[in-house]
Each structure stands twice: as structure tokens, then as C-alpha cells.
Design a protein around this motif. Structure first.
Motif, PDB file in Angstrom:
ATOM      1  N   PHE A  36       0.944  -0.773  -0.094  1.00  0.00           N
ATOM      2  CA  PHE A  36      -0.376   0.043  -0.052  1.00  0.00           C
ATOM      3  C   PHE A  36       0.955   0.930  -0.255  1.00  0.00           C
ATOM      4  CE2 PHE A  36      -2.595  -3.322   1.941  1.00  0.00           C
ATOM      5  CZ  PHE A  36      -3.804  -3.124   1.390  1.00  0.00           C
ATOM      6  N   GLN A  37       0.546   2.469  -0.760  1.00  0.00           N
ATOM      7  CA  GLN A  37       0.840   3.593  -0.317  1.00  0.00           C
ATOM      8  C   GLN A  37       0.577   4.152   0.445  1.00  0.00           C
ATOM      9  OE1 GLN A  37       4.245   4.265  -2.187  1.00  0.00           O
ATOM     10  NE2 GLN A  37       3.509   2.668  -3.265  1.00  0.00           N
ATOM     11  N   VAL A  38       1.876   4.902   1.760  1.00  0.00           N
ATOM     12  CA  VAL A  38       0.431   5.188   2.946  1.00  0.00           C
ATOM     13  C   VAL A  38       1.579   7.040   2.882  1.00  0.00           C
ATOM     14  CG1 VAL A  38       0.297   3.478   3.684  1.00  0.00           C
ATOM     15  CG2 VAL A  38       3.319   4.143   3.859  1.00  0.00           C
ATOM     16  N   PHE A  39       1.328   7.426   4.318  1.00  0.00           N
ATOM     17  CA  PHE A  39       1.904   8.317   4.275  1.00  0.00           C
ATOM     18  C   PHE A  39       3.442   8.473   5.830  1.00  0.00           C
ATOM     19  CE2 PHE A  39      -1.975  10.614   4.537  1.00  0.00           C
ATOM     20  CZ  PHE A  39      -1.672  10.964   2.985  1.00  0.00           C
ATOM     21  N   ILE A  40       4.532   8.774   5.181  1.00  0.00           N
ATOM     22  CA  ILE A  40       5.713   8.383   6.374  1.00  0.00           C
ATOM     23  C   ILE A  40       5.301   9.908   7.358  1.00  0.00           C
ATOM     24  CG2 ILE A  40       7.324   8.833   4.735  1.00  0.00           C
ATOM     25  CD1 ILE A  40       8.869   6.673   6.403  1.00  0.00           C
ATOM     26  N   VAL A  41       5.533   8.773   8.296  1.00  0.00           N
ATOM     27  CA  VAL A  41       5.607  10.970   9.662  1.00  0.00           C
ATOM     28  C   VAL A  41       6.564  10.499  10.607  1.00  0.00           C
ATOM     29  CG1 VAL A  41       4.853  11.984  10.941  1.00  0.00           C
ATOM     30  CG2 VAL A  41       3.162  10.496   9.525  1.00  0.00           C
ATOM     31  N   ASN A  42       7.284  12.029  10.628  1.00  0.00           N
ATOM     32  CA  ASN A  42       8.754  11.864  11.473  1.00  0.00           C
ATOM     33  C   ASN A  42       7.634  11.755  12.427  1.00  0.00           C
ATOM     34  OD1 ASN A  42      10.329  12.756  13.500  1.00  0.00           O
ATOM     35  ND2 ASN A  42      11.459  12.204  11.539  1.00  0.00           N
ATOM     36  N   THR A  43       7.533  11.203  13.869  1.00  0.00           N
ATOM     37  CA  THR A  43       7.084  11.903  14.901  1.00  0.00           C
ATOM     38  C   THR A  43       7.665  12.589  15.924  1.00  0.00           C
ATOM     39  OG1 THR A  43       7.330  10.123  16.401  1.00  0.00           O
ATOM     40  CG2 THR A  43       5.539   9.550  14.885  1.00  0.00           C
ATOM     41  N   LYS A  44       8.753  12.695  15.792  1.00  0.00           N
ATOM     42  CA  LYS A  44       9.504  14.000  16.245  1.00  0.00           C
ATOM     43  C   LYS A  44       8.981  15.388  16.042  1.00  0.00           C
ATOM     44  CE  LYS A  44      13.274  11.481  18.370  1.00  0.00           C
ATOM     45  NZ  LYS A  44      14.958  11.391  18.656  1.00  0.00           N
ATOM     46  N   LEU A  45       8.832  15.232  14.591  1.00  0.00           N
ATOM     47  CA  LEU A  45       8.542  16.528  13.934  1.00  0.00           C
ATOM     48  C   LEU A  45       6.726  17.272  14.091  1.00  0.00           C
ATOM     49  CD1 LEU A  45      11.014  16.562  11.135  1.00  0.00           C
ATOM     50  CD2 LEU A  45      11.806  17.595  13.494  1.00  0.00           C
TER      51      LEU A  45
ATOM     52  N   LYS B 133      -4.118  21.104   2.365  1.00  0.00           N
ATOM     53  CA  LYS B 133      -4.516  22.082   3.846  1.00  0.00           C
ATOM     54  C   LYS B 133      -3.760  22.873   3.988  1.00  0.00           C
ATOM     55  CE  LYS B 133      -7.607  19.192   6.840  1.00  0.00           C
ATOM     56  NZ  LYS B 133      -8.146  18.757   7.720  1.00  0.00           N
ATOM     57  N   PRO B 134      -3.777  24.002   4.154  1.00  0.00           N
ATOM     58  CA  PRO B 134      -2.708  25.194   4.536  1.00  0.00           C
ATOM     59  C   PRO B 134      -1.063  24.997   5.410  1.00  0.00           C
ATOM     60  CG  PRO B 134      -5.082  26.806   3.911  1.00  0.00           C
ATOM     61  CD  PRO B 134      -4.295  24.848   4.620  1.00  0.00           C
ATOM     62  N   GLU B 135      -1.545  24.298   6.406  1.00  0.00           N
ATOM     63  CA  GLU B 135      -0.421  23.881   7.477  1.00  0.00           C
ATOM     64  C   GLU B 135       0.035  22.738   6.788  1.00  0.00           C
ATOM     65  OE1 GLU B 135      -4.583  21.779   8.231  1.00  0.00           O
ATOM     66  OE2 GLU B 135      -4.015  23.737   7.777  1.00  0.00           O
ATOM     67  N   PHE B 136       0.392  22.413   5.911  1.00  0.00           N
ATOM     68  CA  PHE B 136       0.685  21.283   5.388  1.00  0.00           C
ATOM     69  C   PHE B 136       1.943  21.775   4.179  1.00  0.00           C
ATOM     70  CE2 PHE B 136      -2.261  18.483   6.938  1.00  0.00           C
ATOM     71  CZ  PHE B 136      -2.224  18.043   8.482  1.00  0.00           C
ATOM     72  N   LYS B 137       1.709  23.311   4.080  1.00  0.00           N
ATOM     73  CA  LYS B 137       2.630  23.111   2.816  1.00  0.00           C
ATOM     74  C   LYS B 137       4.169  23.745   3.214  1.00  0.00           C
ATOM     75  CE  LYS B 137       2.853  27.307   0.124  1.00  0.00           C
ATOM     76  NZ  LYS B 137       2.886  26.295  -1.997  1.00  0.00           N
ATOM     77  N   GLY B 138       4.974  22.488   2.647  1.00  0.00           N
ATOM     78  CA  GLY B 138       6.272  22.623   2.725  1.00  0.00           C
ATOM     79  C   GLY B 138       7.055  21.228   3.385  1.00  0.00           C
ATOM     80  N   LYS B 139       5.594  21.063   3.719  1.00  0.00           N
ATOM     81  CA  LYS B 139       6.279  19.865   4.832  1.00  0.00           C
ATOM     82  C   LYS B 139       5.742  18.095   4.200  1.00  0.00           C
ATOM     83  CE  LYS B 139       4.972  22.582   8.776  1.00  0.00           C
ATOM     84  NZ  LYS B 139       3.643  22.995   9.889  1.00  0.00           N
ATOM     85  N   VAL B 140       5.280  18.314   2.988  1.00  0.00           N
ATOM     86  CA  VAL B 140       5.561  17.077   2.269  1.00  0.00           C
ATOM     87  C   VAL B 140       6.325  17.260   1.339  1.00  0.00           C
ATOM     88  CG1 VAL B 140       3.657  16.301   1.207  1.00  0.00           C
ATOM     89  CG2 VAL B 140       2.625  17.627   3.042  1.00  0.00           C
ATOM     90  N   LEU B 141       7.147  15.235   1.745  1.00  0.00           N
ATOM     91  CA  LEU B 141       7.438  15.399   0.343  1.00  0.00           C
ATOM     92  C   LEU B 141       7.148  14.236  -0.301  1.00  0.00           C
ATOM     93  CD1 LEU B 141      10.525  15.733   0.273  1.00  0.00           C
ATOM     94  CD2 LEU B 141      11.564  13.857   1.077  1.00  0.00           C
ATOM     95  N   MET B 142       7.091  14.645  -1.865  1.00  0.00           N
ATOM     96  CA  MET B 142       6.817  13.161  -2.820  1.00  0.00           C
ATOM     97  C   MET B 142       7.901  12.702  -3.946  1.00  0.00           C
ATOM     98  SD  MET B 142       3.128  14.542  -3.778  1.00  0.00           S
ATOM     99  CE  MET B 142       2.504  13.090  -4.722  1.00  0.00           C
ATOM    100  N   ALA B 143       8.177  12.001  -3.897  1.00  0.00           N
ATOM    101  CA  ALA B 143       8.938  11.872  -5.112  1.00  0.00           C
ATOM    102  C   ALA B 143       8.160  12.240  -6.711  1.00  0.00           C
ATOM    103  CB  ALA B 143       9.131   9.830  -5.819  1.00  0.00           C
TER     104      ALA B 143
ATOM    105  N   ALA C 154      12.802   9.997   7.299  1.00  0.00           N
ATOM    106  CA  ALA C 154      13.829   9.177   9.027  1.00  0.00           C
ATOM    107  C   ALA C 154      14.524  10.182   9.428  1.00  0.00           C
ATOM    108  CB  ALA C 154      13.880   8.278   7.998  1.00  0.00           C
ATOM    109  N   LYS C 155      15.317  10.723   8.048  1.00  0.00           N
ATOM    110  CA  LYS C 155      16.416  11.521   8.841  1.00  0.00           C
ATOM    111  C   LYS C 155      15.820  13.194   9.687  1.00  0.00           C
ATOM    112  CE  LYS C 155      19.929  10.224   4.740  1.00  0.00           C
ATOM    113  NZ  LYS C 155      20.146  10.784   3.927  1.00  0.00           N
ATOM    114  N   GLY C 156      14.779  12.890   9.651  1.00  0.00           N
ATOM    115  CA  GLY C 156      14.718  14.340  10.232  1.00  0.00           C
ATOM    116  C   GLY C 156      15.091  15.669   9.553  1.00  0.00           C
ATOM    117  N   GLU C 157      15.006  15.792   8.169  1.00  0.00           N
ATOM    118  CA  GLU C 157      14.750  16.409   7.091  1.00  0.00           C
ATOM    119  C   GLU C 157      12.643  17.449   7.091  1.00  0.00           C
ATOM    120  OE1 GLU C 157      17.326  15.767   3.677  1.00  0.00           O
ATOM    121  OE2 GLU C 157      18.685  14.896   4.993  1.00  0.00           O
ATOM    122  N   ILE C 158      12.079  16.728   7.039  1.00  0.00           N
ATOM    123  CA  ILE C 158      10.591  17.676   6.209  1.00  0.00           C
ATOM    124  C   ILE C 158       9.826  16.397   7.762  1.00  0.00           C
ATOM    125  CG2 ILE C 158      10.256  15.629   4.713  1.00  0.00           C
ATOM    126  CD1 ILE C 158       9.511  18.188   3.354  1.00  0.00           C
ATOM    127  N   PRO C 159       8.664  16.695   7.429  1.00  0.00           N
ATOM    128  CA  PRO C 159       7.728  15.704   8.992  1.00  0.00           C
ATOM    129  C   PRO C 159       6.787  14.670   8.313  1.00  0.00           C
ATOM    130  CG  PRO C 159       7.700  18.331   8.789  1.00  0.00           C
ATOM    131  CD  PRO C 159       8.550  18.094   7.712  1.00  0.00           C
TER     132      PRO C 159
END
Length: 328
Positions: A128-137, A152-162, A207-212
Motif C-alpha cells: 500500500f501507499q501510505v504517509f510516512i510521518v516523523n513523529t518527532k517533527l 491544507k495550508p498547514e502542510f505547505k512545505g511539509k510534504v515530500l513526494m518523489a 527518517a532523517k528528520g529533514e521534513i515531517p
């Protein structure tokens, strides 16, 4: 799905580097595998296969699904590879003429839905395709719960896609979102997201914490958790599709008999148990249990995914994606 552009050569004796466009160096008994799976799993396959077939050299050329398919198309009139291993099924469906029909000795172990009707490819894993979340961020209670939430505006710049032009899994994500919501929502997601060139970066950077937050295959989250990374998987509540990753023999390849033996091995219970233990993937075989820690299918809202229509629509959807991406 592996999109690393590294190329490696596996033989009985050693693993070395080879340029992506180099002509494979043939031995007396060789099978040439174009691989989109992880290096670790591929090497386990090579070692196990060669123990069973000590007279056969396995040459592996690794890359992303898109670049490997492009290479096979370019070599159509003079194929240099024998096997394509690991891309999503729609990669194969996009040009079935590139692949040979072969009824594997292991075919009975697979659900018919995991095997192309003319036996042009067999399932390797399902995921399945899912969201991976860094729970520290980003605490889990603040994550998006649906694909549509990504606008949603609160996720702008916080989502990484290939980039879906370079990653089979990223195209699956794109195609699913379009099936659910169309381009109005997808355009907003593209505007909100940051894009990377490979699906590997889309989960490793989280996983490295570069983006949430990132979009990835579920097994990548399980692998990262096993490595001690503070990540969790969130399955979109509006649904996600169970995608088949597959393997196939390239039509008119240079080593057809060795290719059949390699496909039979890749389809074997032994190989699929390696797939589960090393890569944390769900096997496409009926007799191999999923890895511990994956959410059971019964707890996931599953939406349909037609690989044939995905393959047919791919060029048009990627062209439209490029138009939206160019406006960022």
C-alpha cells in the motif's frame, strides 16, 4: 520501489561497479537482471540463486522503474537484459510486447490477480501507499488523515513526494489521487509539496528528520522503524490501493533458459521469505505470511487500482503533472 541510479555487478566472486549504459559482459552461462528492488534484497537473491545454480553468473543492473523501462525500450531490437525485477505491474502493462510469456513452475502458489493473464509477469510483492510521518517533527494527531488533507495550508512545505516520472510508486500515488479527486485537488497537492528525484529519498529524508511527512510504500516505513527511526505509517482513510510489484522475462533476451530458471527462483517460497524478512514486504504468494508489524489488510480501506488503465493513462497524466510542476 528502488530508484537509486547505482549500478552494481554481482558475480560468484565479487560485487563491482558498472556504468548504467555499459554493454553487459556475458559469461558462458549468464542471466542479466534489470533490478528496481533494494540492493540488499537483490544480493540475497543472487547468493541464493547461485547456490542452486553454481554454473550461472548473475549480472545485475539497478535503477528506477522508469529508467529501466526506458532502457529496455531502447534495446527492443537487440535486448541485452533477461529479467526486469520489481516495478509496479502498470510498468509492465504499459508495453507488454517487451516481455515474454512464461508459465512459471511456481504459478499455482499465486492468486490469479497477481499474475498477468498471458503470464507476461508474476507478482513479487503487494503493498500500500501510505504517509510516512516523523513523529518527532509532527505528532500523529496532527497528521493528514486523507489524501485530500494534503491540500491544507498547514502542510505547505511539509510534504515530500518523489517525481512520478521517475518513480513507479510515486506514479501510483498520483494515479490514486486523480481517481479519487481529479486534477483540482492534485494541483493543490503539487503546490504544497516538495519533490525529490527518487522514492528512496521520499522516505529516507523523513527518517532523517529533514521534513515531517512523505508519501511512500508501507514497507519503507517498517524498514525505517526497524532501523530505529522515529517514524510511523498513516494509511489514508479515503482509501489506498493494494499494488502488485512484479517480475518478468524480457522478450528475446540473450539468455532465455537462464532467465526461466531465475524467474522460477524469484517466484519460489524461498525467495519470497527473503523478501518478507529483508525488505518487510507483503509477498504475492498465498503461502507466505506478511512481515510482523504491518497493518492487516482488514484494517485498511482498500480502493481498486486497474493497472491496465493506469498504464494507458500514464503518459497523459505525467504530461499534465509536468505542466503543474512547472508552475511551482
Amino acid at each position: 520501489m528502488m530508484t537509486n541510479r547505482r549500478v552494481f555487478l554481482s558475480t560468484l566472486a565479487a560485487v563491482g561497479a558498472a556504468p548504467m549504459l555499459a554493454k553487459p559482459v556475458m559469461a558462458a552461462e549468464t542471466v542479466v537482471v534489470y533490478s528496481a528492488i533494494s540492493t540488499k534484497l537483490m544480493q540475497a537473491f543472487v547468493e541464493s540463486f547461485q547456490k542452486l545454480n553454481p554454473g550461472t553468473t548473475v549480472q545485475v543492473i539497478s535503477g528506477g522503474s522508469g529508467e529501466l523501462l526506458t532502457r529496455i525500450k531502447a534495446e527492443r531490437n537487440n535486448p541485452r537484459g533477461d529479467i526486469l525485477l520489481g516495478p509496479d505491474a502498470d510498468t509492465f502493462d504499459s508495453d507488454l510486447g517487451l516481455f515474454a510469456s512464461y508459465v512459471s513452475k511456481e504459478a499455482a502458489a499465486f492468486d490469479p490477480a497477481a499474475v498477468q493473464k498471458d503470464h507476461k509477469y508474476s507478482g513479487l510483492s503487494t503493498n500500500f501507499q501510505v504517509f510516512i510521518v516523523n513523529t518527532k517533527l509532527m505528532p500523529l494527531d496532527q497528521t493528514p488523515k486523507t489524501w485530500k488533507d494534503l491540500v491544507k495550508p498547514e502542510f505547505k512545505g511539509k510534504v515530500l513526494m518523489a517525481n512520478p516520472a521517475q518513480s513507479g510508486s510515486a506514479f501510483s500515488q498520483l494515479h490514486q489521487i486523480l481517481a479519487l479527486y481529479g486534477w483540482d485537488v492534485m494541483d493543490q497537492i503539487i503546490a504544497n509539496a516538495t519533490f525529490v528525484s527518487s522514492s528512496k529519498l521520499a522516505f529516507q529524508n523523513i527518517a532523517k528528520g529533514e521534513i515531517p511527512l512523505g508519501l511512500t510504500s508501507e514497507f519503507n516505513v517498517l524498514q525505517s522503524k526497524a532501523d530505529g527511526d522515529p517514524v510511523e505509517a498513516v494509511y489514508p482513510q479515503d482509501g489506498t490501493a493494494l499494488i502488485v510489484d512484479a517480475s518478468a522475462i524480457i522478450a528475446n533476451g540473450p539468455n532465455p533458459e537462464a532467465a526461466k530458471r531465475f524467474i522460477d527462483f524469484v517466484n519460489s517460497k524461498q525467495a519470497h521469505e527473503l523478501l518478507v524478512s529483508i525488505d518487510k514486504r507483503r509477498s504475492a504468494r498465498k503461502d507466505v505470511a506478511p512481515p510482523p508489524g504491518l497493518t492487516p489488510i482488514s484494517a485498511i480501506k482498500v480502493v481498486p487500482y486497474d493497472t491496465v488503465s493506469a498504464a494507458k493513462d500514464k503518459g497523459r497524466e505525467l504530461e499534465r503533472f509536468d505542466q503543474a510542476f512547472s508552475k511551482k
